[in-house]
Design an enzyme around this catalytic site. Structure first.
Site, PDB file in Angstrom:
ATOM      1  N   ASP A 206      -5.322   4.289  21.579  1.00  0.00           N
ATOM      2  CA  ASP A 206      -5.630   3.014  22.283  1.00  0.00           C
ATOM      3  C   ASP A 206      -5.165   2.833  23.735  1.00  0.00           C
ATOM      4  OD1 ASP A 206      -2.999   2.931  22.327  1.00  0.00           O
ATOM      5  OD2 ASP A 206      -2.735   1.228  21.106  1.00  0.00           O
TER       6      ASP A 206
ATOM      7  N   PHE B   9      -2.445  -3.397  24.479  1.00  0.00           N
ATOM      8  CA  PHE B   9      -1.691  -4.146  23.580  1.00  0.00           C
ATOM      9  C   PHE B   9      -0.211  -4.367  23.782  1.00  0.00           C
ATOM     10  CE2 PHE B   9      -0.094  -5.215  19.268  1.00  0.00           C
ATOM     11  CZ  PHE B   9      -0.869  -6.419  19.012  1.00  0.00           C
TER      12      PHE B   9
ATOM     13  N   GLY C 205      -7.280  -7.679  20.533  1.00  0.00           N
ATOM     14  CA  GLY C 205      -6.494  -9.127  20.457  1.00  0.00           C
ATOM     15  C   GLY C 205      -6.413  -9.851  19.396  1.00  0.00           C
TER      16      GLY C 205
ATOM     17  N   ASP D 278      -7.914  -0.228  11.857  1.00  0.00           N
ATOM     18  CA  ASP D 278      -6.601   0.460  11.513  1.00  0.00           C
ATOM     19  C   ASP D 278      -5.491  -0.498  11.342  1.00  0.00           C
ATOM     20  OD1 ASP D 278      -6.721  -0.433  14.760  1.00  0.00           O
ATOM     21  OD2 ASP D 278      -4.579   0.022  14.218  1.00  0.00           O
TER      22      ASP D 278
ATOM     23  N   CYS E 150      -3.826   5.293  -9.619  1.00  0.00           N
ATOM     24  CA  CYS E 150      -3.840   6.017  -8.555  1.00  0.00           C
ATOM     25  C   CYS E 150      -3.389   7.451  -8.560  1.00  0.00           C
ATOM     26  CB  CYS E 150      -2.748   5.464  -7.650  1.00  0.00           C
ATOM     27  SG  CYS E 150      -2.547   6.331  -5.996  1.00  0.00           S
TER      28      CYS E 150
ATOM     29  N   CYS F 255      -2.444   9.770  -6.455  1.00  0.00           N
ATOM     30  CA  CYS F 255      -1.535  10.331  -5.284  1.00  0.00           C
ATOM     31  C   CYS F 255      -0.318  11.136  -5.628  1.00  0.00           C
ATOM     32  CB  CYS F 255      -1.188   9.226  -4.332  1.00  0.00           C
ATOM     33  SG  CYS F 255       0.409   8.429  -4.717  1.00  0.00           S
TER      34      CYS F 255
ATOM     35  N   CYS G 202       2.194   8.878  -7.599  1.00  0.00           N
ATOM     36  CA  CYS G 202       1.910   8.303  -8.742  1.00  0.00           C
ATOM     37  C   CYS G 202       1.773   9.615  -9.712  1.00  0.00           C
ATOM     38  CB  CYS G 202       0.605   7.684  -8.780  1.00  0.00           C
ATOM     39  SG  CYS G 202       0.858   5.955  -7.662  1.00  0.00           S
TER      40      CYS G 202
ATOM     41  N   HIS H 114       1.827   6.606  -1.088  1.00  0.00           N
ATOM     42  CA  HIS H 114       0.905   5.817  -2.096  1.00  0.00           C
ATOM     43  C   HIS H 114       0.258   4.793  -1.440  1.00  0.00           C
ATOM     44  CE1 HIS H 114      -0.198   3.302  -5.290  1.00  0.00           C
ATOM     45  NE2 HIS H 114       0.415   2.222  -4.431  1.00  0.00           N
TER      46      HIS H 114
END
Ligand SMILES: [Zn+2]
Length: 356
Positions: free
Chosen positions: A75, A79, A201, A251, A289, A291, A294, A320
């Site tokens: 970015d 911000f 914003g 994001d 899940c 992952c 898990c 996770h």
């Protein structure tokens, strides 16, 4: 599909946030092998202040510095200047601000923030924008929006003088929570013929339905054949809603920040791991899940790590939560590809969201 100098990114995509050139709590190996993230976000403001973009350039650029072979989006720092720094002064030239780290004064201009992102070697760069808080008056929002448009033009002018930059530069739609200003801003930025467009914003304290309305006001005005990126959203149940409104990129710090605080997203709702009911729970966080967390660990073990303040908790929980987000995006892409997205969206909308 986004084509970047560091690989293709299938869209719609959720990008894990790697503010300080690291996605907090997980290794780059986790991000690639377990999560298969195609792109991460890094933060210009933070890396400019520490360790410095020139140092990163000397060390071969951000990809080499953080050992990340895939795409990086940075970015512009706008911000963070508006949310973190002290004593900032905005003029048409740019924004002068004091570092939140040591109080030193710096100036970000539309050209300098492009140069910093080029020094980092980013694949997708953002133009400098002026973020305003919430609530803001129409007049303040209009002024910031118009300055953002002038800065975007200046950023592109500078960027296009550089010989064949490898990445892409996106301007950012501003305009506060005023749909009319958002639409006006989008219409002006389209004239830049950018490779993609961002809507910034948001997530500045406004109610969540308002963020959605603002995105709805701006996206139809941005070209359909270019990626449209909504910055800083959202909750897992909001991702499909943004996609339904034409959003290609998102994001958010939520999956990683909530993970560290012990809040885990699952296919059955949220789990607050410190609750006593998980003390002897041998089940994984989410049976649906796949992952690393898990596949290998119980809720009882994770709760123990959390209660004991162990570092490993942050790692396992972040793996996770990110997997939950990235899998959801994979499911969204799959449904879009096979043409069942609207039916799928109806089915997830009717699922009760379990808040604990
Ligand atoms: Zn999992």
């Amino acid at each position: 599909m986004l084509h970047t100098p560091h690989g293709d990114v299938e869209t719609p995509v959720f990008m894990p946030v790697g503010t300080q050139a690291t996605v907090k709590g997980v290794t780059q190996r986790d991000l690639i092998q377990d999560l298969d993230a195609a792109i991460v976000l890094a933060n210009t403001y933070h890396l400019f202040l520490r360790p410095g973009h020139e140092l990163i350039r000397q060390l071969g650029g951000l990809h080499r510095f953080m050992s990340w072979p895939r795409a990086i989006l940075t970015d512009s720092g706008g911000f963070q200047v508006f949310s973190l720094s002290h004593l900032r002064k905005v003029t048409d030239e740019g924004v002068r601000f004091q570092s939140h780290l040591d109080g030193d004064t710096h100036l970000f201009t539309p050209a300098s923030t492009v140069d910093v992102q080029l020094a980092l070697g980013s694949d997708i760069l953002m133009t400098l924008d002026e973020c305003i808080g919430y609530p803001a008056t129409y007049e303040a929002a209009r002024e910031a929006m118009e300055r953002t448009v002038r800065w975007a033009r200046a950023s592109f002018e500078h960027y296009r003088q550089i010989e064949q930059p490898a990445g892409a530069l996106f301007p950012i739609v501003q305009g506060g929570m005023h749909a009319g200003l958002r639409a006006a801003c989008a219409a002006k930025l389209v004239a830049l013929d950018a490779d993609g467009y961002a809507i910034g914003g948001l997530s500045v304290g406004e109610p969540r339905p308002v963020s959605m309305e603002i995105v709805e006001a701006a996206t139809p005005l941005l070209p359909r054949d270019r990626p449209r990126y909504v910055m800083g959203v959202g909750l897992p149940e909001e991702l499909p809603e943004y996609v339904a409104r034409g959003v290609d990129m998102m994001d958010c710090v939520l999956p990683s920040r909530n993970a560290r605080n012990g809040c885990l997203f699952t296919s059955q709702g949220r789990i607050v791991i410190k609750q006593a009911r998980y003390k002897d729970d041998a089940a994984p966080v989410d049976a649906a899940c796949g992952c690393y967390t898990c596949r290998n660990f119980s809720r009882a073990y994770l709760r123990h790590l959390f209660q004991a303040g162990e570092i490993l908790f942050a790692t396992l929980a972040t793996i996770h939560n990110l997997k939950h987000y990235l899998d959801r995006m994979r499911q969204i892409r799959h449904c879009i590809m096979i043409g069942t997205y609207s039916e799928w969206l109806d089915s997830v909308r009717s699922e009760p969201v379990q808040l604990e």
